[in-house]
Design a protein around this motif. Structure first.
Motif, PDB file in Angstrom:
ATOM      1  N   ALA A  53      -0.434   1.924  40.213  1.00  0.00           N
ATOM      2  CA  ALA A  53      -0.790   2.733  39.039  1.00  0.00           C
ATOM      3  C   ALA A  53      -1.423   1.804  38.003  1.00  0.00           C
ATOM      4  O   ALA A  53      -0.764   0.914  37.474  1.00  0.00           O
ATOM      5  CB  ALA A  53       0.454   3.405  38.465  1.00  0.00           C
ATOM      6  N   VAL A  54      -2.715   2.004  37.756  1.00  0.00           N
ATOM      7  CA  VAL A  54      -3.483   1.059  36.936  1.00  0.00           C
ATOM      8  C   VAL A  54      -3.894   1.712  35.626  1.00  0.00           C
ATOM      9  O   VAL A  54      -4.639   2.699  35.613  1.00  0.00           O
ATOM     10  CB  VAL A  54      -4.767   0.645  37.699  1.00  0.00           C
ATOM     11  CG1 VAL A  54      -5.538  -0.390  36.916  1.00  0.00           C
ATOM     12  CG2 VAL A  54      -4.425   0.118  39.073  1.00  0.00           C
ATOM     13  N   SER A  55      -3.422   1.159  34.512  1.00  0.00           N
ATOM     14  CA  SER A  55      -3.771   1.732  33.206  1.00  0.00           C
ATOM     15  C   SER A  55      -5.026   1.083  32.626  1.00  0.00           C
ATOM     16  O   SER A  55      -5.646   1.631  31.731  1.00  0.00           O
ATOM     17  CB  SER A  55      -2.606   1.537  32.234  1.00  0.00           C
ATOM     18  OG  SER A  55      -2.413   0.151  32.007  1.00  0.00           O
ATOM     19  N   TYR A  77      -4.833   3.563  41.301  1.00  0.00           N
ATOM     20  CA  TYR A  77      -4.853   4.945  40.807  1.00  0.00           C
ATOM     21  C   TYR A  77      -4.835   4.922  39.286  1.00  0.00           C
ATOM     22  O   TYR A  77      -3.912   4.360  38.677  1.00  0.00           O
ATOM     23  CB  TYR A  77      -3.637   5.716  41.341  1.00  0.00           C
ATOM     24  CG  TYR A  77      -3.560   7.147  40.863  1.00  0.00           C
ATOM     25  CD1 TYR A  77      -4.657   8.008  40.996  1.00  0.00           C
ATOM     26  CD2 TYR A  77      -2.401   7.653  40.272  1.00  0.00           C
ATOM     27  CE1 TYR A  77      -4.588   9.329  40.562  1.00  0.00           C
ATOM     28  CE2 TYR A  77      -2.326   8.976  39.849  1.00  0.00           C
ATOM     29  CZ  TYR A  77      -3.423   9.801  39.993  1.00  0.00           C
ATOM     30  OH  TYR A  77      -3.359  11.103  39.559  1.00  0.00           O
ATOM     31  N   ILE A  79      -5.291   7.233  35.618  1.00  0.00           N
ATOM     32  CA  ILE A  79      -5.382   8.553  34.977  1.00  0.00           C
ATOM     33  C   ILE A  79      -6.089   8.387  33.648  1.00  0.00           C
ATOM     34  O   ILE A  79      -5.641   7.609  32.787  1.00  0.00           O
ATOM     35  CB  ILE A  79      -3.986   9.155  34.737  1.00  0.00           C
ATOM     36  CG1 ILE A  79      -3.265   9.333  36.075  1.00  0.00           C
ATOM     37  CG2 ILE A  79      -4.101  10.504  34.031  1.00  0.00           C
ATOM     38  CD1 ILE A  79      -1.788   9.551  35.906  1.00  0.00           C
ATOM     39  N   LYS A 137       1.611  11.810  32.859  1.00  0.00           N
ATOM     40  CA  LYS A 137       1.272  10.620  33.659  1.00  0.00           C
ATOM     41  C   LYS A 137       2.317  10.374  34.746  1.00  0.00           C
ATOM     42  O   LYS A 137       1.973  10.139  35.902  1.00  0.00           O
ATOM     43  CB  LYS A 137       1.151   9.374  32.757  1.00  0.00           C
ATOM     44  CG  LYS A 137      -0.191   9.293  32.044  1.00  0.00           C
ATOM     45  CD  LYS A 137      -0.484   7.905  31.497  1.00  0.00           C
ATOM     46  CE  LYS A 137       0.486   7.491  30.434  1.00  0.00           C
ATOM     47  NZ  LYS A 137       0.046   6.321  29.667  1.00  0.00           N
ATOM     48  N   THR A 153       4.185  -0.079  39.823  1.00  0.00           N
ATOM     49  CA  THR A 153       3.763  -0.040  38.419  1.00  0.00           C
ATOM     50  C   THR A 153       3.862  -1.442  37.815  1.00  0.00           C
ATOM     51  O   THR A 153       4.454  -2.349  38.402  1.00  0.00           O
ATOM     52  CB  THR A 153       4.644   0.922  37.593  1.00  0.00           C
ATOM     53  OG1 THR A 153       6.000   0.519  37.733  1.00  0.00           O
ATOM     54  CG2 THR A 153       4.478   2.356  38.038  1.00  0.00           C
ATOM     55  N   GLY A 154       3.281  -1.593  36.626  1.00  0.00           N
ATOM     56  CA  GLY A 154       3.230  -2.902  35.971  1.00  0.00           C
ATOM     57  C   GLY A 154       4.413  -3.169  35.052  1.00  0.00           C
ATOM     58  O   GLY A 154       4.359  -4.093  34.242  1.00  0.00           O
ATOM     59  N   HIS A 155       5.477  -2.381  35.156  1.00  0.00           N
ATOM     60  CA  HIS A 155       6.645  -2.601  34.275  1.00  0.00           C
ATOM     61  C   HIS A 155       7.163  -4.030  34.445  1.00  0.00           C
ATOM     62  O   HIS A 155       7.326  -4.511  35.567  1.00  0.00           O
ATOM     63  CB  HIS A 155       7.755  -1.614  34.624  1.00  0.00           C
ATOM     64  CG  HIS A 155       7.432  -0.201  34.232  1.00  0.00           C
ATOM     65  ND1 HIS A 155       6.986   0.734  35.139  1.00  0.00           N
ATOM     66  CD2 HIS A 155       7.468   0.418  33.037  1.00  0.00           C
ATOM     67  CE1 HIS A 155       6.774   1.886  34.505  1.00  0.00           C
ATOM     68  NE2 HIS A 155       7.042   1.719  33.229  1.00  0.00           N
TER      69      HIS A 155
HETATM   70  P1  AMP Z   1       3.431   2.085  29.926  1.00  0.00           P
HETATM   71  O1  AMP Z   1       4.531   3.078  29.955  1.00  0.00           O
HETATM   72  O2  AMP Z   1       2.203   2.543  29.213  1.00  0.00           O
HETATM   73  O3  AMP Z   1       3.885   0.704  29.537  1.00  0.00           O
HETATM   74  O4  AMP Z   1       2.955   1.951  31.443  1.00  0.00           O
HETATM   75  C1  AMP Z   1       3.813   1.528  32.446  1.00  0.00           C
HETATM   76  C2  AMP Z   1       3.074   1.502  33.769  1.00  0.00           C
HETATM   77  O5  AMP Z   1       2.622   2.816  34.090  1.00  0.00           O
HETATM   78  C3  AMP Z   1       1.808   0.645  33.759  1.00  0.00           C
HETATM   79  O6  AMP Z   1       2.098  -0.701  34.020  1.00  0.00           O
HETATM   80  C4  AMP Z   1       1.008   1.288  34.864  1.00  0.00           C
HETATM   81  O7  AMP Z   1       1.444   0.831  36.126  1.00  0.00           O
HETATM   82  C5  AMP Z   1       1.354   2.766  34.723  1.00  0.00           C
HETATM   83  N1  AMP Z   1       0.356   3.477  33.875  1.00  0.00           N
HETATM   84  C6  AMP Z   1       0.361   3.622  32.530  1.00  0.00           C
HETATM   85  N2  AMP Z   1      -0.716   4.317  32.103  1.00  0.00           N
HETATM   86  C7  AMP Z   1      -1.430   4.648  33.216  1.00  0.00           C
HETATM   87  C8  AMP Z   1      -2.657   5.370  33.453  1.00  0.00           C
HETATM   88  N3  AMP Z   1      -3.365   5.898  32.457  1.00  0.00           N
HETATM   89  N4  AMP Z   1      -3.075   5.496  34.742  1.00  0.00           N
HETATM   90  C9  AMP Z   1      -2.366   4.978  35.757  1.00  0.00           C
HETATM   91  N5  AMP Z   1      -1.216   4.284  35.592  1.00  0.00           N
HETATM   92  C10 AMP Z   1      -0.742   4.117  34.343  1.00  0.00           C
END
Ligand code: AMP
Ligand code: ZN
Ligand code: ZN
Length: 296
Positions: A53-55, A77, A79, A137, A153-155
């Motif tokens: 999951a790539v933000s 992937y 979003i 998401k 995910t990148g957590h």
């Molecule tokens: P966050 O909650 O924004 O810190 O995001 C945590 C993880 O969710 C990120 O490291 C990504 O792996 C995934 N993620 C966040 N936003 C997106 C996005 N727009 N599309 C895809 N994956 C996402």
């Protein structure tokens, strides 16, 4: 300051590891932390198909790069949540990165999946932007993830220790029962893994800098100081005085205590779509129902 491994000039000091590293040995250290996480929690093997999951931010690009370099089978992937320039930049960066890695990337659009924009969805559901955005998401990422062996995910350590801190303050034991570096698939929930669990935001930013990874620097236009970032800063302050606190906090939790909360997780399939939820109908389906009613 000298590198702990080779005595060359160090480029980064890591107090929580009682070490300093030159660039080469920092990159090696970084990879080893990910290998250790994968092994400690039995995350996945080289045969498995991983959906990343790539933000467009540093965490998800970095985890994609490292897993790809290690020879894992990865697909991205993204979003696009439809928030103007911020979302355009995030999508473009994700696409450029997929090209750089020569790996496929799927992109979905909030408005196309939900039927209305995030702004309208927040108004209709009478909820803050961030909670609607996060809910949608999670739903879409999970849905795509079920088509792969494991969703990545990148957590990272900074995120997860702050989440745990918040969950303990409120004794959200149901959430704690689902907070773990790897979650097996149950029902409609995909298998999930967090390979950056042993690495902090600072270490990830350093890796991105050394590897010249171009990540999205724009902040989400809706982001305010969330409780999550508030907890993160408090833990950083504690860490300043007592290095490795976050690592010890999280590690002891996962190894000794987390299991006790698993029975507090109360999930059942959504009556409409089958997604596991704590209610009769999941938040995503309820949002779609409200949108449909509004359109009538
Ligand atoms: P966050 O909650 O924004 O810190 O995001 C945590 C993880 O969710 C990120 O490291 C990504 O792996 C995934 N993620 C966040 N936003 C997106 C996005 N727009 N599309 C895809 N994956 C996402
Ligand atoms: Zn060195
Ligand atoms: Zn549903």
């Amino acid at each position: 300051m000298k590198c702990t491994v080779c005595s060359k000039t160090a480029e980064i000091a890591l107090r929580s590891h009682n070490s300093a590293f030159c660039r080469e040995h920092f990159l090696l250290f970084f990879k080893r932390r990910i290998e250790k996480a994968i092994k400690d929690f039995n995350m996945f093997s080289k045969e498995k198909r991983l959906l990343i999951a790539v933000s467009g931010g540093k965490d998800s690009l970095v985890v994609w790069q490292v897993l790809n370099e290690m020879g894992y089978n990865t697909t991205g992937y993204h979003i696009n949540i439809g928030l103007g320039i911020y979302s355009e930049v995030s999508e473009n960066i994700s696409k450029a990165f997929a090209k750089r890695l020569n790996r496929p990337l799927y992109v979905d659009y909030f408005e196309k999946e939900v039927g209305v924009s995030l702004r309208e969805a927040a108004k209709i559901s009478k909820k803050p932007y961030c909670s609607v955005c996060g809910m949608v998401k999670r739903y879409l990422i999970n849905r795509k993830g079920t088509k792969f062996d494991t969703l990545v995910t990148g957590h990272n350590l900074s995120d997860e220790s702050a989440t745990l801190f918040g969950n303990i303050l409120h004794w959200n034991t149901g959430y704690m029962g689902r907070q773990f570096p790897v979650l097996e698939d149950i029902g409609s929930l995909s298998r999930k893994a967090k390979p950056l669990i042993y690495l902090t935001e600072r270490e990830i930013a350093a890796y991105a800098f050394f590897k010249e990874i171009d990540y999205a620097l724009l902040r989400c236009p809706n982001a305010r100081t969330t409780t999550g970032s508030f907890y993160k800063n408090i833990l950083l302050e504690i860490e300043e005085a007592m290095p490795a606190t976050r690592m010890n906090f999280l590690k002891a939790y996962f190894l000794k205590i987390q299991e006790k909360f698993r029975e507090d997780v109360k999930l059942s399939p959504c009556k409409k779509c089958g997604y596991l939820t704590s209610q009769d109908i999941c938040s995503f389906c309820r949002l779609k129902e409200k949108i449909k009613e509004g359109k009538k």
